[in-house]
Design a protein around this motif. Structure first.
Motif, PDB file in Angstrom:
ATOM      1  N   GLY A 180     162.097  57.233   1.460  1.00 31.64           N
ATOM      2  CA  GLY A 180     161.807  56.291   1.239  1.00 31.64           C
ATOM      3  C   GLY A 180     162.911  55.031   1.370  1.00 31.64           C
ATOM      4  O   GLY A 180     162.458  54.084   1.960  1.00 31.64           O
ATOM      5  N   ARG A 181     164.601  55.448   1.211  1.00 32.69           N
ATOM      6  CA  ARG A 181     164.976  54.941   1.285  1.00 32.69           C
ATOM      7  C   ARG A 181     166.230  54.608   2.896  1.00 32.69           C
ATOM      8  O   ARG A 181     166.264  54.146   3.589  1.00 32.69           O
ATOM      9  N   ARG A 204     155.156  57.602  -3.958  1.00 34.66           N
ATOM     10  CA  ARG A 204     156.305  57.527  -4.131  1.00 34.66           C
ATOM     11  C   ARG A 204     157.475  56.704  -2.988  1.00 34.66           C
ATOM     12  O   ARG A 204     158.303  56.726  -3.482  1.00 34.66           O
ATOM     13  N   LEU A 205     156.772  57.476  -1.670  1.00 33.34           N
ATOM     14  CA  LEU A 205     156.978  56.984  -0.463  1.00 33.34           C
ATOM     15  C   LEU A 205     157.336  55.546  -0.364  1.00 33.34           C
ATOM     16  O   LEU A 205     158.819  54.921   0.090  1.00 33.34           O
ATOM     17  N   ARG A 211     161.410  49.445  -2.671  1.00 33.42           N
ATOM     18  CA  ARG A 211     163.048  48.113  -3.517  1.00 33.42           C
ATOM     19  C   ARG A 211     163.950  48.846  -2.370  1.00 33.42           C
ATOM     20  O   ARG A 211     165.026  48.086  -3.067  1.00 33.42           O
ATOM     21  N   ALA A 212     164.069  49.405  -1.280  1.00 36.78           N
ATOM     22  CA  ALA A 212     165.961  49.704  -0.427  1.00 36.78           C
ATOM     23  C   ALA A 212     165.392  48.256   0.342  1.00 36.78           C
ATOM     24  O   ALA A 212     165.927  48.426   1.284  1.00 36.78           O
ATOM     25  N   GLY A 213     164.298  47.555   0.494  1.00 36.57           N
ATOM     26  CA  GLY A 213     164.407  46.746   1.220  1.00 36.57           C
ATOM     27  C   GLY A 213     163.653  46.611   2.089  1.00 36.57           C
ATOM     28  O   GLY A 213     164.339  45.911   3.479  1.00 36.57           O
TER      29      GLY A 213
END
Length: 295
Positions: A180-181, A204-205, A211-213
């Motif tokens: 995801g990041r 989750r992904l 969260r990482a924008g």
């Protein structure tokens, strides 16, 4: 849940006794979008995945190819980046990169690779993504000093013809956080990530991307279909006749947001998958998406 256009393809097990190039050419002729080659260098009687990919690209005209997934512990990231970029340039931009931390620690160690714990393997995978993207950039004076890899070059390159996607083959929660990041896609095998786990993995992904924008919708979702297509009655998920596959793949696309499917069953069943299942799934997904927009 609506994502981008659907892609369908074939995942080849590189058994040297099988007609591998013929299978790839059939997938190309049937109009499939993707051709994946499994990369397990430590297994005997298997073709080298990167060599096979190059041969497949030379023997086809339109299908896109990728390792599913490249075994990072036995594929130094800078050398892998160069090989993939070279294939992309020679094929006119028909290559993507599936990358994983390695599924068999015993096989990797026996073949001369490092045996890493789960956390170290994830860190190595993240470092590899950084190095590969550096290698594909147009920057000069590149340097990378990580825990597992070092890289220095006066110039980057060769630069691929198109922006190659790096799709991570991960299954655990922390691996999904990493995808995801930093990744352009997630590759999930159906045997390890059945639909119930797939839904949890997608959440989750998406959460990690947010969260990482990042926009979760830009991360491709690739599902490897490890099943069998036959005319008999259903014997469980992805084991049954075409009508069952049409229903299940439509549900995976509409209900779970899967946008790419790789058939990993018997290559003899490829015509049924490509000529019966794929068109029906495309039609049904288009119909259901249109209905959802009108509701």
């Amino acid at each position: 849940m609506t994502r981008g256009p659907l892609r369908f393809g074939l995942s080849l097990d590189p058994d040297v006794s099988a007609p591998l190039i013929r299978a790839a050419q059939e997938a190309d002729r049937f109009g499939l979008d993707l051709l994946g080659v499994r990369d397990r260098p430590f297994r005997r009687d298997t073709a080298d995945a990167l060599t096979l990919l190059a041969a497949v690209l030379a023997g086809t005209s339109r299908i896109r190819a990728l390792p599913v997934v490249a075994c990072l512990p036995l594929r130094p990231p800078a050398a892998l980046a160069k090989a993939i970029a070279t294939m992309d340039r020679l094929s006119g931009g028909r290559v993507e990169l599936g990358l994983g931390a390695g599924m068999s620690p015993d096989g990797i160690e026996a073949y001369g690779g490092p045996r890493l714990g789960a956390a170290a393997a994830r860190r190595a995978l993240e470092e590899a993504v950084q190095i590969i993207r550096l290698h594909w950039s147009d920057q000069n004076g590149l340097r990378f000093q990580g825990e597992h890899y070092r890289f220095a070059a006066a110039q980057a390159g060769p630069v691929p013809v198109h922006q190659i996607g790096i799709w991570l083959g991960v299954t655990g929660p922390r691996g999904l956080d990493l995808a995801g990041r930093v990744a352009d896609g997630w590759i999930a095998p159906s045997s390890l990530v059945p639909p119930k786990r797939l839904a949890d993995g997608q959440r989750r992904l998406d959460d990690a991307a947010l969260r990482a924008g990042r926009d979760p919708g830009e991360i491709r979702r690739v599902y490897v279909l490890e099943g069998s297509l036959d005319a008999s009655d259903s014997r469980g998920f992805l084991h049954g006749p075409p009508r069952q596959w049409i229903y299940e793949l439509t549900e995976l696309a509409i209900g779970h947001g899967v946008d790419s499917f790789l058939f990993a069953g018997d290559p003899e069943q490829l015509p049924v998958f490509a000529l019966e299942v794929v068109p029906a799934v495309r039609e049904q997904v288009t119909r259901e998406r249109a209905g959802a927009l009108q509701a």
